[in-house]
Each structure stands twice: as C-alpha cells, then as structure tokens.
Design an enzyme around this catalytic site. Structure first.
Site, PDB file in Angstrom:
ATOM      1  N   CYS A   1       0.830  -1.205   0.000  1.00  0.00           N
ATOM      2  CA  CYS A   1       0.000   0.000   0.000  1.00  0.00           C
ATOM      3  C   CYS A   1       0.863   1.253   0.000  1.00  0.00           C
ATOM      4  O   CYS A   1       2.030   1.216   0.377  1.00  0.00           O
ATOM      5  CB  CYS A   1      -0.875   0.000   1.240  1.00  0.00           C
ATOM      6  SG  CYS A   1      -1.888  -1.475   1.372  1.00  0.00           S
TER       7      CYS A   1
ATOM      8  N   ARG B   1       5.289   0.126  -6.233  1.00  0.00           N
ATOM      9  CA  ARG B   1       5.113  -0.838  -5.141  1.00  0.00           C
ATOM     10  C   ARG B   1       3.972  -1.809  -5.425  1.00  0.00           C
ATOM     11  O   ARG B   1       3.804  -2.786  -4.702  1.00  0.00           O
ATOM     12  CB  ARG B   1       4.804  -0.108  -3.831  1.00  0.00           C
ATOM     13  CG  ARG B   1       6.001   0.634  -3.314  1.00  0.00           C
ATOM     14  CD  ARG B   1       5.679   1.410  -2.063  1.00  0.00           C
ATOM     15  NE  ARG B   1       6.857   2.128  -1.632  1.00  0.00           N
ATOM     16  CZ  ARG B   1       7.694   1.718  -0.681  1.00  0.00           C
ATOM     17  NH1 ARG B   1       7.446   0.616  -0.026  1.00  0.00           N
ATOM     18  NH2 ARG B   1       8.750   2.412  -0.371  1.00  0.00           N
TER      19      ARG B   1
ATOM     20  N   TRP C   1      -2.974  -2.598  -1.693  1.00  0.00           N
ATOM     21  CA  TRP C   1      -2.563  -3.930  -2.135  1.00  0.00           C
ATOM     22  C   TRP C   1      -3.312  -4.876  -1.208  1.00  0.00           C
ATOM     23  O   TRP C   1      -3.046  -4.935  -0.006  1.00  0.00           O
ATOM     24  CB  TRP C   1      -1.044  -4.034  -1.992  1.00  0.00           C
ATOM     25  CG  TRP C   1      -0.463  -5.404  -2.021  1.00  0.00           C
ATOM     26  CD1 TRP C   1      -0.309  -6.260  -0.970  1.00  0.00           C
ATOM     27  CD2 TRP C   1       0.111  -6.068  -3.147  1.00  0.00           C
ATOM     28  NE1 TRP C   1       0.302  -7.407  -1.383  1.00  0.00           N
ATOM     29  CE2 TRP C   1       0.571  -7.323  -2.709  1.00  0.00           C
ATOM     30  CE3 TRP C   1       0.273  -5.718  -4.488  1.00  0.00           C
ATOM     31  CZ2 TRP C   1       1.184  -8.235  -3.562  1.00  0.00           C
ATOM     32  CZ3 TRP C   1       0.891  -6.633  -5.320  1.00  0.00           C
ATOM     33  CH2 TRP C   1       1.342  -7.872  -4.858  1.00  0.00           C
TER      34      TRP C   1
ATOM     35  N   ASN D   1      -1.712   1.914   6.092  1.00  0.00           N
ATOM     36  CA  ASN D   1      -0.803   0.874   5.582  1.00  0.00           C
ATOM     37  C   ASN D   1      -0.482  -0.069   6.728  1.00  0.00           C
ATOM     38  O   ASN D   1      -0.301   0.397   7.857  1.00  0.00           O
ATOM     39  CB  ASN D   1       0.534   1.479   5.138  1.00  0.00           C
ATOM     40  CG  ASN D   1       0.461   2.082   3.767  1.00  0.00           C
ATOM     41  OD1 ASN D   1      -0.597   2.100   3.155  1.00  0.00           O
ATOM     42  ND2 ASN D   1       1.577   2.582   3.299  1.00  0.00           N
ATOM     43  N   GLY D   2      -0.337  -1.355   6.439  1.00  0.00           N
ATOM     44  CA  GLY D   2       0.036  -2.312   7.487  1.00  0.00           C
ATOM     45  C   GLY D   2      -1.097  -3.274   7.764  1.00  0.00           C
ATOM     46  O   GLY D   2      -2.024  -3.415   6.947  1.00  0.00           O
TER      47      GLY D   2
ATOM     48  N   GLU E   1      17.840 -23.756  -3.840  1.00  0.00           N
ATOM     49  CA  GLU E   1      17.450 -22.356  -4.012  1.00  0.00           C
ATOM     50  C   GLU E   1      18.693 -21.449  -4.069  1.00  0.00           C
ATOM     51  O   GLU E   1      18.754 -20.522  -4.881  1.00  0.00           O
ATOM     52  CB  GLU E   1      16.494 -21.947  -2.870  1.00  0.00           C
ATOM     53  CG  GLU E   1      16.076 -20.490  -2.827  1.00  0.00           C
ATOM     54  CD  GLU E   1      15.402 -19.983  -4.106  1.00  0.00           C
ATOM     55  OE1 GLU E   1      15.037 -20.789  -4.970  1.00  0.00           O
ATOM     56  OE2 GLU E   1      15.296 -18.755  -4.243  1.00  0.00           O
TER      57      GLU E   1
ATOM     58  N   LYS F   1      19.625 -19.091  -7.238  1.00  0.00           N
ATOM     59  CA  LYS F   1      19.903 -17.646  -7.134  1.00  0.00           C
ATOM     60  C   LYS F   1      21.225 -17.322  -7.810  1.00  0.00           C
ATOM     61  O   LYS F   1      21.331 -16.360  -8.564  1.00  0.00           O
ATOM     62  CB  LYS F   1      19.998 -17.193  -5.671  1.00  0.00           C
ATOM     63  CG  LYS F   1      18.750 -17.023  -4.877  1.00  0.00           C
ATOM     64  CD  LYS F   1      17.803 -15.945  -5.309  1.00  0.00           C
ATOM     65  CE  LYS F   1      16.920 -16.395  -6.433  1.00  0.00           C
ATOM     66  NZ  LYS F   1      15.703 -17.043  -6.169  1.00  0.00           N
TER      67      LYS F   1
ATOM     68  N   GLU G   1      20.923 -17.641 -11.645  1.00  0.00           N
ATOM     69  CA  GLU G   1      20.119 -16.574 -12.255  1.00  0.00           C
ATOM     70  C   GLU G   1      20.901 -15.272 -12.344  1.00  0.00           C
ATOM     71  O   GLU G   1      20.793 -14.541 -13.319  1.00  0.00           O
ATOM     72  CB  GLU G   1      18.864 -16.311 -11.404  1.00  0.00           C
ATOM     73  CG  GLU G   1      17.829 -17.396 -11.468  1.00  0.00           C
ATOM     74  CD  GLU G   1      16.563 -17.005 -10.710  1.00  0.00           C
ATOM     75  OE1 GLU G   1      16.642 -16.795  -9.480  1.00  0.00           O
ATOM     76  OE2 GLU G   1      15.497 -16.905 -11.337  1.00  0.00           O
TER      77      GLU G   1
ATOM     78  N   HIS H   1      27.963 -40.316  -4.575  1.00  0.00           N
ATOM     79  CA  HIS H   1      27.420 -41.238  -5.574  1.00  0.00           C
ATOM     80  C   HIS H   1      27.636 -40.741  -7.002  1.00  0.00           C
ATOM     81  O   HIS H   1      26.913 -41.146  -7.905  1.00  0.00           O
ATOM     82  CB  HIS H   1      25.926 -41.484  -5.301  1.00  0.00           C
ATOM     83  CG  HIS H   1      25.694 -42.162  -3.976  1.00  0.00           C
ATOM     84  ND1 HIS H   1      26.054 -43.461  -3.730  1.00  0.00           N
ATOM     85  CD2 HIS H   1      25.185 -41.688  -2.814  1.00  0.00           C
ATOM     86  CE1 HIS H   1      25.754 -43.775  -2.470  1.00  0.00           C
ATOM     87  NE2 HIS H   1      25.231 -42.710  -1.897  1.00  0.00           N
TER      88      HIS H   1
ATOM     89  N   LYS I   1       9.835 -11.932 -14.875  1.00  0.00           N
ATOM     90  CA  LYS I   1       9.322 -12.041 -13.498  1.00  0.00           C
ATOM     91  C   LYS I   1       8.135 -12.994 -13.430  1.00  0.00           C
ATOM     92  O   LYS I   1       7.992 -13.742 -12.482  1.00  0.00           O
ATOM     93  CB  LYS I   1       8.936 -10.642 -12.997  1.00  0.00           C
ATOM     94  CG  LYS I   1       8.504 -10.592 -11.535  1.00  0.00           C
ATOM     95  CD  LYS I   1       9.658 -10.882 -10.603  1.00  0.00           C
ATOM     96  CE  LYS I   1       9.223 -11.080  -9.170  1.00  0.00           C
ATOM     97  NZ  LYS I   1      10.243 -11.774  -8.366  1.00  0.00           N
TER      98      LYS I   1
HETATM   99  O1  M6R Z   1       5.376 -16.576  -9.731  1.00  0.00           O
HETATM  100  P1  M6R Z   1       5.850 -17.976  -9.439  1.00  0.00           P
HETATM  101  O2  M6R Z   1       6.274 -18.155  -8.024  1.00  0.00           O
HETATM  102  O3  M6R Z   1       4.857 -19.005  -9.854  1.00  0.00           O
HETATM  103  O4  M6R Z   1       7.129 -18.156 -10.345  1.00  0.00           O
HETATM  104  C1  M6R Z   1       7.809 -19.370 -10.431  1.00  0.00           C
HETATM  105  C2  M6R Z   1       9.177 -19.193 -11.030  1.00  0.00           C
HETATM  106  O5  M6R Z   1       9.094 -18.712 -12.348  1.00  0.00           O
HETATM  107  C3  M6R Z   1      10.044 -18.247 -10.207  1.00  0.00           C
HETATM  108  O6  M6R Z   1      10.133 -18.675  -8.888  1.00  0.00           O
HETATM  109  C4  M6R Z   1      11.464 -18.149 -10.801  1.00  0.00           C
HETATM  110  O7  M6R Z   1      12.126 -19.357 -10.620  1.00  0.00           O
HETATM  111  C5  M6R Z   1      12.224 -16.987 -10.167  1.00  0.00           C
HETATM  112  N1  M6R Z   1      12.992 -16.326 -11.161  1.00  0.00           N
HETATM  113  C6  M6R Z   1      13.155 -17.409  -9.087  1.00  0.00           C
HETATM  114  O8  M6R Z   1      14.053 -16.452  -8.661  1.00  0.00           O
END
Ligand code: M6R
Length: 598
Positions: A2, A27, A75, A99-100, A474, A478, A481, A497, A593
């Site tokens: 928000c 935002r 939001w 907000n909050g 994960e 990161k 990416e 293995h 995204k």
């Molecule tokens: O919006 P979602 O969580 O469904 O998206 C899934 C993936 O596309 C998303 O997590 C992607 O792997 C990101 N780039 C991770 O950093």
C-alpha cells in the site's frame, strides 16, 4: 504494498494526491482512493485498478484553495480488491487511510458490532475509523484518536481526517513507514516513502514507531510514547530512483533487507498464544487429509520441497512434490482425501495454473499459497493463503521465497494442531524468524569481501541435508540466475554417488551445516569433498577449521531459524558475485518475473 500520501496547503489537492500516489505505483496496488477536506466539507473518491480510473472518477471535482487531502493505493490483504475495500474507509463524519495490518481487528470489530456498529468492508482498516467515532461520541477529538491508536496492535501508518475537527490531519505510525515533509511555502506533506516528496519538500521527519500527532496550517505536534517531541526535520535527498529503492543499490537488495519486516507481517494476526490461527481456514476441516501434493515452479518449487519435510515431520501427512511443467503431462493420479497445494509468487505462472486446473478436474481439494490476491491461481483454487510479501521487483525471488516457506510451515503447524500433535517447540521458533533474517552490516561486508574469490571456477555445488537440501537448490538457483555461473544444489549425502568426481580446487562447494539438523552427517560429507581438494565455503554456527572460507551464523535453537539465517547468506552471496561480474542484478538476462507461457 500500500501507499500513503497526504497534503495540507493551497494547491489543487486532488491532483497533488494523485501525483504523489503515482510515485508509489512501483510498489504495486489494486485499488486507490482519496479524500479532500475543504471549508469543513469532505469529498471522497475510490476506484478499483489503476490511478487513471481514480483520476477519471474525480475529473469534474476541483479542490483549489486552502484545505487538506489524503490518498491511498491498496494492495489487498484482508478482503478482495473492490471499491468498498479501497481506502479511505468512512465512518459517519470521518475517514481513514492505513498501511500495514491491524492484528487485533477481529476483537475490535466484534466489540463494536455488539454495540450496534455496522461494518461495510471486509478490511482490518475500517475498525480504525469506527473505533475513533465510537470514542469521539463522548470525548475530545484528539483524545479519541489517542485512545483508538492505543488499542491497535500490529503495523500501521495512519492518516485520519474528521469533519468534527476540520482543521487538523491526525496521524500515527508503528512498524510501517510514515514521513512528514515541509517546504518554504508552508505546505505539509505526508507519505509512506520518500519518492512522492522529492522536489516538493526540502525537509522531512521520519516518524519513529509508537508516534502519533496532528498537523494543521499553524501547528505540527508529534508525540512519541505519549510525550510531546521537539520536531527535528532533516534534509531530503533529491534522487528519485534512489528513493524508490529506499536507498539500496538494487530492488533485490532492498527486498533482502525487507525480509524481516515482511516475515513479521506474515505472522501478524496469525499467532494466538501457542497456536497458529488462519481466519481464512476457520470453517475447513483439514485434519482428515491423508496426502498432500505440492506443485510449483522455480523458487516456489523449492519452497514446496522444504515444506514437504515439514508436513511429514509435524503434521504426519505424506507429502510429495511436483514440478508443475512435469505434472501437467504425466497423467498423475491424485488420491481422494488428498490436498493439492500450488505455490506461486505471481499467481499467474502458466505451468502452475494448468497443473491446478488438472488437479481440480480430478476432484482434488485445491489450495493456493500466493502473493497476489485475485490472481488467476487464487481465484481458481478452493482455498488460499496470501503470503503478504508485498510486490517483489527483483526478478530473482527473495522475500517471496521467505514468506512462502514461512506460510507453509505455519500451515503444517496448523494441521498438526487440528490433529492434536505435539508442536510445542514450533511457535517460539516461528516468532523468532523475523530476527533471523535481519541483515547485519558486518555480515554483508564479509560476504562482499568473500565474493571476489568465487568469480570463476568450473562450477558450484550448494549442499545440505533435510530442509537444507531445498535451500541448497534455491541458493544454487539464485547464483545461476544472477551470475550466469554454473551452480547445482545437491543433497550432501548424495555427492559421493557421482558428483564428487568433479571435485578439485576449482569446484566451489557452499556447505550448509546447521547445528540442529544432521550436523555430523553433513560435516562428514563436506570432509569427503575437502579431501578431494574442493574449495569449500561452509556456513555454520560451529567453527569448522578445515574449510577454506567460513561464515559463522548465530546459535539458534530450531533448525528452521538456521534455515532462514542461511537463506539470507546465500541470497547476499549470489547478489555480491553478480555485482562483481557486472551483471544486471534486478533484471538478469533471459528471465521474466512472471512466466505466463509454457
Ligand atoms: O510466480 P511464481 O512463483 O509461480 O514463479 C515461479 C518461477 O518462475 C520463479 O520462482 C522463478 O524461478 C524466479 N525467477 C526465481 O528467482
């Protein structure tokens, strides 16, 4: 997330508010509204969707001359994005923007309803204006405002205006940002971030938590913990882009630093004594579920994987995890009495959405864990929980992952409670998690320094056991990416293995070695790699001299607290390596995204 803007002065107020809200658009929001007070008369407008819709709604309204105005972008968290739920929320003669999250809004609402007050919206915010008018019946206006604020628990930045005191704007702040700005024209501005104030105000006050007060043409009174404070303005910096990132270099960095706050918001109103409570699930019987299937993509898939360990360990329910793009084509069998959980930050990922449709067609009970209300995934699933991460701008997901794991962990506890299983150590750990993800400047600096040693090599292995295995996946995702370097996540015990064949000094191992989860086992696996000359960065609360580099974490009493602390370290490491390599941290190459295609 928000946004709040307020204004006192002679300018065209409607336009001043809309211009300010535009600066907070980044935002994210799903509805907007504003109210103008001039000559004792109050006008308000609300619209669902973009600010343009709000602008069109009030196009024939003009508000020149002295007066004041408040505006808000919402939001959705409590209640759908509708006009009724948009701010300002109205009483008989006052209105409020907020907000909050008001943690105890249900208690307050029940009390007010018993005394005959009718609520129009589904929001937590409406209780503020109703409670204020309840007290204002028989007390002075500022006293009524103070009594109202004293009764609220949770996070809030609030602006309230009332026809009963048409010359003052009342404000309050706790655990959500609120800034007051002024300029030489004697105008006063309010905003929830710097961006709307830049170019309009020379000086600002960043309100402290537990402060409240009022502002008028003549006076600005700020009380902190009920004591009148001397107003100390500071100079406002003039860089808009910088302001939008709250002073951070990248949105991703800002989002990493935000994790502590958003995790507090995930917990807000959902812990009652020793129990997890989800209003959304009040009428659901989840205790009879025999199997859970978790389905997602990318980072959300890793959150699913981590939670599968928790559903089995805490709620004693068989849990399996599916990659959505695989699930949708493999004629999977879904058992009756099973729950199909999809996890998605955006709520629009094509593969996840399709998997959800298939599960629903097969008659499964479906459940969405999602950050965006009213997204396709939320609308389609039978049940949903919002992760409350706020908008995430960095393409590489950080706070969305943290809030997904936290929400899923809470769901596992919630089901365990319904089955009368022992969860005695969980609540304390849950409440501690926002502290575990606070970024310490010394740690960040250390990671920045270490990062220069990890810019080449022939690959990275992130290794861990149990929930630290999905965290390793994960961490590796990161790094991939952001740095475009090859990285894999692997179960620590599985290295021997096969992958250990790759070990040499140019193979970088990032070892997650929590004290509270299989420490000795993981340590043996790391030693096997060290014996083959792999370069090892270990992350642990326990000193480990054999590794090349070491990041010491805090002693925690629960492995999930270690999980979240290590999560932040892997995020910062990926970001710092990427910065050194000159890559675009917020928009890595080839990535989007929201992936709405197959
Ligand atoms: O919006 P979602 O969580 O469904 O998206 C899934 C993936 O596309 C998303 O997590 C992607 O792997 C990101 N780039 C991770 O950093």
């Amino acid at each position: 997330m928000c946004g709040i803007v307020g204004y006192i002065g002679n300018n065209e107020k409607k336009q001043t508010i809309i211009n300010g809200l535009k600066e907070l658009e980044y935002r994210g929001y799903d509805s907007a509204g504003l109210a103008v007070m001039k000559d004792g008369e109050m006008n308000f407008f609300k619209a669902v969707g973009k600010l343009e819709n709000l602008s069109n709604k009030c196009s024939s309204f003009s508000s020149e001359g002295y007066g004041f105005a408040i505006g808000h972008t919402r939001w959705a968290t409590h209640g759908k994005p509708t006009e009724i739920n948009a701010h300002p929320h109205l009483g008989q003669y006052s209105c409020v923007i907020h907000n909050g999250i008001i943690e105890n809004y249900k208690e307050i609402k029940d009390k007010l309803e018993q005394s005959g007050i009718t609520f129009l919206s589904q929001t937590d915010t409406e209780v503020i204006v109703q409670l204020f008018e309840f007290y204002a019946k028989d007390t002075d206006i500022f006293e009524a405002f103070k009594k109202t604020i004293d009764e609220l628990r949770g996070a809030f930045a609030i602006l309230l205006i009332t026809k009963k005191d048409p010359n003052r704007v009342f404000f309050a702040k706790n655990a959500a940002p609120l800034i007051i700005g002024k300029n030489q024209e004697n105008e006063i501005y309010f905003a929830s971030g710097d961006a709307p104030l830049i170019g309009l105000c020379e000086e600002v006050i960043y309100l402290e938590d537990l402060s409240l007060g009022y502002a008028s043409k003549e006076e600005l009174a700020i009380f902190e913990n009920h004591k009148l404070k001397q107003n100390s303005f500071t100079k406002l910096s003039g860089d808009k882009a910088f302001a939008k990132k709250d002073g951070f270099r990248f949105f991703m960095e800002k989002e990493i630093y935000e994790q502590s706050r958003v995790m507090s918001e995930v917990l807000m109103g959902r812990i009652n004594g020793d129990e997890v409570v989800f209003d959304e699930l009040e009428n659901e019987d989840l205790s009879t579920i025999e199997e859970i299937t978790l389905c997602a993509c990318g980072t959300s898939y890793h959150a699913a994987m981590a939670s599968a360990y928790l559903f089995e360990r805490l709620a004693k329910i068989k849990a399996k995890v599916e990659i959505a793009s695989e699930f949708r084509y493999r004629d999977a069998v879904i058992k009756p009495n099973s729950l199909f959980i999809v996890i998605s930050q955006s709520g629009e990922t094509a593969d996840t959405l399709e998997a959800l449709k298939i599960a629903k067609e097969q008659g499964a009970k479906t459940f969405a864990i999602c950050n965006v209300d009213n997204s396709n995934i939320v609308r389609l699933a039978h049940l949903s929980l919002l992760t409350r991460a706020g908008i995430e701008k960095g393409v590489a997901s950080t706070k969305a992952f943290a809030t997904q794991v936290l929400t899923l962990w809470m769901l596992a506890i919630f089901i365990a409670q319904k089955k009368k299983l022992d969860i005695s150590t969980e609540i304390k750990a849950l409440l501690h998690t926002p502290n575990c993800v606070k970024v310490n400047a010394k740690l960040h600096e250390k990671i920045h320094r270490l990062s220069k040693r990890y810019l080449d090599g022939h690959g990275f292995f992130f290794i861990g056991r149990d929930v630290f295995y999905p965290l390793a996946l994960e961490g590796a995702l990161k790094l991939k990416e952001l740095s475009y370097l090859h990285a894999e996540g692997y179960p620590a015990g599985e290295m021997k293995h096969g992958p250990i064949a790759l070990a040499d000094s140019k193979l970088y191992t990032i070892a997650l070695m929590p004290k509270n989860m299989l420490y000795e086992k993981t340590k043996s696996n790391v030693e096997e790699l060290i014996a083959r000359d792999s370069t090892v960065l270990s992350i642990s609360p326990l000193e480990f001299d054999l590794s090349d580099d070491f990041i010491k974490t805090n002693e925690q009493s629960h492995y999930m607290c270690e999980f979240f602390e290590m999560m932040v370290i892997t995020q910062l490491l990926a970001m710092e390596i990427s910065i050194r390599l000159g890559n675009d941290v917020d928009m890595p190459r080839n990535l989007a995204k929201s992936v709405t295609v197959e």
